[in-house]
Design a protein around this motif. Structure first.
Motif, PDB file in Angstrom:
ATOM      1  N   ILE A 161      -2.580 -10.654  -8.630  1.00 10.17           N
ATOM      2  CA  ILE A 161      -3.754 -11.319  -9.205  1.00 10.17           C
ATOM      3  C   ILE A 161      -3.385 -12.652  -9.853  1.00 10.17           C
ATOM      4  CG2 ILE A 161      -5.139  -9.245  -9.477  1.00 10.17           C
ATOM      5  CD1 ILE A 161      -4.261  -9.110 -12.386  1.00 10.17           C
ATOM      6  N   GLY A 162      -2.227 -13.180  -9.512  1.00 13.97           N
ATOM      7  CA  GLY A 162      -1.808 -14.485 -10.026  1.00 13.97           C
ATOM      8  C   GLY A 162      -1.106 -14.382 -11.361  1.00 13.97           C
ATOM      9  N   SER A 163      -0.589 -15.508 -11.813  1.00 14.41           N
ATOM     10  CA  SER A 163       0.127 -15.594 -13.093  1.00 14.41           C
ATOM     11  C   SER A 163       1.221 -14.537 -13.211  1.00 14.41           C
ATOM     12  CB  SER A 163      -0.843 -15.476 -14.271  1.00 14.41           C
ATOM     13  OG  SER A 163      -1.808 -16.474 -14.223  1.00 14.41           O
ATOM     14  N   HIS A 164       1.873 -14.230 -12.098  1.00  9.73           N
ATOM     15  CA  HIS A 164       2.946 -13.242 -12.055  1.00  9.73           C
ATOM     16  C   HIS A 164       2.474 -11.876 -12.559  1.00  9.73           C
ATOM     17  CE1 HIS A 164       5.707 -16.426 -11.018  1.00  9.73           C
ATOM     18  NE2 HIS A 164       5.260 -17.127 -12.053  1.00  9.73           N
ATOM     19  N   LYS A 165       1.214 -11.551 -12.275  1.00  8.68           N
ATOM     20  CA  LYS A 165       0.663 -10.253 -12.681  1.00  8.68           C
ATOM     21  C   LYS A 165       0.256  -9.477 -11.445  1.00  8.68           C
ATOM     22  CE  LYS A 165      -0.934 -11.817 -17.102  1.00  8.68           C
ATOM     23  NZ  LYS A 165      -1.412 -11.243 -18.280  1.00  8.68           N
ATOM     24  N   GLN A 166       0.403  -8.164 -11.561  1.00 10.16           N
ATOM     25  CA  GLN A 166       0.052  -7.289 -10.461  1.00 10.16           C
ATOM     26  C   GLN A 166      -0.767  -6.128 -11.004  1.00 10.16           C
ATOM     27  OE1 GLN A 166       3.225  -5.064  -8.344  1.00 10.16           O
ATOM     28  NE2 GLN A 166       2.581  -6.288  -6.591  1.00 10.16           N
ATOM     29  N   GLY A 167      -1.797  -5.754 -10.260  1.00 11.91           N
ATOM     30  CA  GLY A 167      -2.625  -4.619 -10.634  1.00 11.91           C
ATOM     31  C   GLY A 167      -2.559  -3.556  -9.560  1.00 11.91           C
ATOM     32  N   LEU A 168      -3.099  -2.390  -9.881  1.00 14.55           N
ATOM     33  CA  LEU A 168      -3.122  -1.282  -8.937  1.00 14.55           C
ATOM     34  C   LEU A 168      -4.556  -0.812  -8.740  1.00 14.55           C
ATOM     35  CD1 LEU A 168      -1.619   0.943  -7.255  1.00 14.55           C
ATOM     36  CD2 LEU A 168      -1.746   2.341  -9.326  1.00 14.55           C
ATOM     37  N   ILE A 169      -4.954  -0.709  -7.485  1.00 12.00           N
ATOM     38  CA  ILE A 169      -6.224  -0.072  -7.144  1.00 12.00           C
ATOM     39  C   ILE A 169      -5.871   1.344  -6.708  1.00 12.00           C
ATOM     40  CG2 ILE A 169      -8.240  -0.081  -5.647  1.00 12.00           C
ATOM     41  CD1 ILE A 169      -7.736  -3.095  -5.209  1.00 12.00           C
ATOM     42  N   HIS A 170      -6.178   2.313  -7.552  1.00 10.84           N
ATOM     43  CA  HIS A 170      -5.901   3.707  -7.212  1.00 10.84           C
ATOM     44  C   HIS A 170      -6.760   4.084  -6.012  1.00 10.84           C
ATOM     45  CE1 HIS A 170      -5.954   8.130  -7.599  1.00 10.84           C
ATOM     46  NE2 HIS A 170      -4.712   7.929  -8.030  1.00 10.84           N
ATOM     47  N   ILE A 171      -6.296   5.016  -5.199  1.00 11.63           N
ATOM     48  CA  ILE A 171      -7.024   5.416  -3.999  1.00 11.63           C
ATOM     49  C   ILE A 171      -8.456   5.852  -4.325  1.00 11.63           C
ATOM     50  CG2 ILE A 171      -6.142   7.789  -4.059  1.00 11.63           C
ATOM     51  CD1 ILE A 171      -6.103   7.660  -0.951  1.00 11.63           C
ATOM     52  N   SER A 172      -8.666   6.440  -5.495  1.00 17.18           N
ATOM     53  CA  SER A 172     -10.007   6.888  -5.879  1.00 17.18           C
ATOM     54  C   SER A 172     -10.918   5.731  -6.257  1.00 17.18           C
ATOM     55  CB  SER A 172      -9.917   7.875  -7.048  1.00 17.18           C
ATOM     56  OG  SER A 172      -9.401   7.218  -8.196  1.00 17.18           O
ATOM     57  N   GLU A 173     -10.360   4.528  -6.445  1.00 13.35           N
ATOM     58  CA  GLU A 173     -11.140   3.362  -6.837  1.00 13.35           C
ATOM     59  C   GLU A 173     -11.307   2.344  -5.710  1.00 13.35           C
ATOM     60  OE1 GLU A 173     -12.824   2.892  -9.546  1.00 13.35           O
ATOM     61  OE2 GLU A 173     -12.123   4.686 -10.591  1.00 13.35           O
ATOM     62  N   CYS A 174     -10.867   2.677  -4.491  1.00 17.09           N
ATOM     63  CA  CYS A 174     -10.971   1.695  -3.408  1.00 17.09           C
ATOM     64  C   CYS A 174     -12.276   1.812  -2.641  1.00 17.09           C
ATOM     65  CB  CYS A 174      -9.772   1.773  -2.475  1.00 17.09           C
ATOM     66  SG  CYS A 174      -9.756   3.160  -1.358  1.00 17.09           S
ATOM     67  N   HIS A 175     -13.014   2.908  -2.817  1.00 21.84           N
ATOM     68  CA  HIS A 175     -14.260   3.098  -2.080  1.00 21.84           C
ATOM     69  C   HIS A 175     -15.070   4.208  -2.752  1.00 21.84           C
ATOM     70  CE1 HIS A 175     -16.858   3.017   1.438  1.00 21.84           C
ATOM     71  NE2 HIS A 175     -16.791   4.331   1.488  1.00 21.84           N
ATOM     72  N   GLN A 176     -16.381   4.115  -2.658  1.00 17.44           N
ATOM     73  CA  GLN A 176     -17.233   5.189  -3.189  1.00 17.44           C
ATOM     74  C   GLN A 176     -17.001   6.449  -2.360  1.00 17.44           C
ATOM     75  OE1 GLN A 176     -19.122   5.172  -5.841  1.00 17.44           O
ATOM     76  NE2 GLN A 176     -19.375   3.001  -6.249  1.00 17.44           N
ATOM     77  N   GLY A 177     -16.873   7.578  -3.008  1.00 17.12           N
ATOM     78  CA  GLY A 177     -16.688   8.841  -2.301  1.00 17.12           C
ATOM     79  C   GLY A 177     -15.229   9.133  -1.994  1.00 17.12           C
ATOM     80  N   PHE A 178     -15.014  10.181  -1.208  1.00 22.55           N
ATOM     81  CA  PHE A 178     -13.669  10.655  -0.882  1.00 22.55           C
ATOM     82  C   PHE A 178     -12.978   9.704   0.085  1.00 22.55           C
ATOM     83  CE2 PHE A 178     -10.830  13.155   1.884  1.00 22.55           C
ATOM     84  CZ  PHE A 178      -9.929  13.584   0.927  1.00 22.55           C
ATOM     85  N   VAL A 179     -11.718   9.413  -0.180  1.00 28.13           N
ATOM     86  CA  VAL A 179     -10.909   8.563   0.693  1.00 28.13           C
ATOM     87  C   VAL A 179      -9.709   9.386   1.158  1.00 28.13           C
ATOM     88  CG1 VAL A 179      -9.504   6.477   0.846  1.00 28.13           C
ATOM     89  CG2 VAL A 179     -11.614   6.464  -0.499  1.00 28.13           C
ATOM     90  N   LYS A 180      -9.686   9.704   2.440  1.00 28.19           N
ATOM     91  CA  LYS A 180      -8.582  10.491   2.985  1.00 28.19           C
ATOM     92  C   LYS A 180      -7.344   9.621   3.192  1.00 28.19           C
ATOM     93  CE  LYS A 180      -7.375  13.672   6.661  1.00 28.19           C
ATOM     94  NZ  LYS A 180      -7.844  14.419   7.807  1.00 28.19           N
ATOM     95  N   ILE A 214       0.853  -1.187   0.000  1.00 28.56           N
ATOM     96  CA  ILE A 214       0.000   0.000   0.000  1.00 28.56           C
ATOM     97  C   ILE A 214       0.887   1.235   0.000  1.00 28.56           C
ATOM     98  CG2 ILE A 214      -1.731   1.317   1.279  1.00 28.56           C
ATOM     99  CD1 ILE A 214      -2.847  -1.306   2.315  1.00 28.56           C
ATOM    100  N   GLN A 215       0.566   2.149  -0.899  1.00 23.43           N
ATOM    101  CA  GLN A 215       1.216   3.447  -0.978  1.00 23.43           C
ATOM    102  C   GLN A 215       0.137   4.516  -0.793  1.00 23.43           C
ATOM    103  OE1 GLN A 215       4.528   3.990  -1.301  1.00 23.43           O
ATOM    104  NE2 GLN A 215       4.789   1.767  -1.177  1.00 23.43           N
ATOM    105  N   PRO A 216       0.500   5.764  -0.564  1.00 26.60           N
ATOM    106  CA  PRO A 216      -0.515   6.803  -0.388  1.00 26.60           C
ATOM    107  C   PRO A 216      -1.461   6.951  -1.585  1.00 26.60           C
ATOM    108  CG  PRO A 216       1.632   7.616   0.310  1.00 26.60           C
ATOM    109  CD  PRO A 216       1.849   6.265  -0.327  1.00 26.60           C
ATOM    110  N   TYR A 217      -1.009   6.577  -2.774  1.00 25.78           N
ATOM    111  CA  TYR A 217      -1.810   6.743  -3.980  1.00 25.78           C
ATOM    112  C   TYR A 217      -2.628   5.503  -4.348  1.00 25.78           C
ATOM    113  CZ  TYR A 217       2.360   4.430  -5.767  1.00 25.78           C
ATOM    114  OH  TYR A 217       3.409   3.557  -5.955  1.00 25.78           O
TER     115      TYR A 217
END
Length: 127
Positions: free
Chosen positions: A25-44, A16-19
């Motif tokens: 996600i398996g198969s030697h692949k990695q994805g990023l959940i941007h802070i704006s996509e982790c929850h509905q609304g503002f995420v401090k 986890i980073q501030p952003y």
């Protein structure tokens, strides 16, 4: 595993980073959940919603065809898979050189964003 935009994937948060949060996600692949996509609304603070080693089910928002970066979202995972795939097909994130949509996606989403913003403002106690 063949990934495509709109598909759901299961994975484990590896960092986890501030952003945002990195997800294995398996198969030697990695994805990023941007802070704006982790929850509905503002995420401090992303740590309020996600923890390292947490199992998540995320929606593939975008796969950059040049770098292979995978963008994920937890916001739309409540949709059933048929609707989420149909909705994701209409999302264009400007990483595909064959689409020339300009500002059309933004203008189409603006009314919903305005409604969400007003709802958020109205739900806060400003006294």
């Amino acid at each position: 595993m063949k990934l495509k935009i709109g598909s759901k994937v299961k994975g484990k948060i590896t960092g986890i980073q501030p952003y945002g949060a990195f997800v294995d996600i398996g198969s030697h692949k990695q994805g990023l959940i941007h802070i704006s996509e982790c929850h509905q609304g503002f995420v401090k603070d992303i740590h309020d919603y996600l923890k390292v080693n947490q199992e998540v089910e995320a929606l593939v928002l975008d796969i950059d065809e040049y770098t292979g970066k995978i963008s994920l979202s937890l916001r739309d995972t409540d949709l059933d898979s048929e609707n989420s795939e149909a909705a994701a097909k209409h999302k264009v994130y400007w990483t595909n050189r064959t689409y020339h949509t300009g500002f059309k996606p933004i203008s189409e989403r603006r009314p919903k964003w305005k409604t969400e913003a007003l709802r958020s403002l109205n739900s806060r106690n400003w006294s």
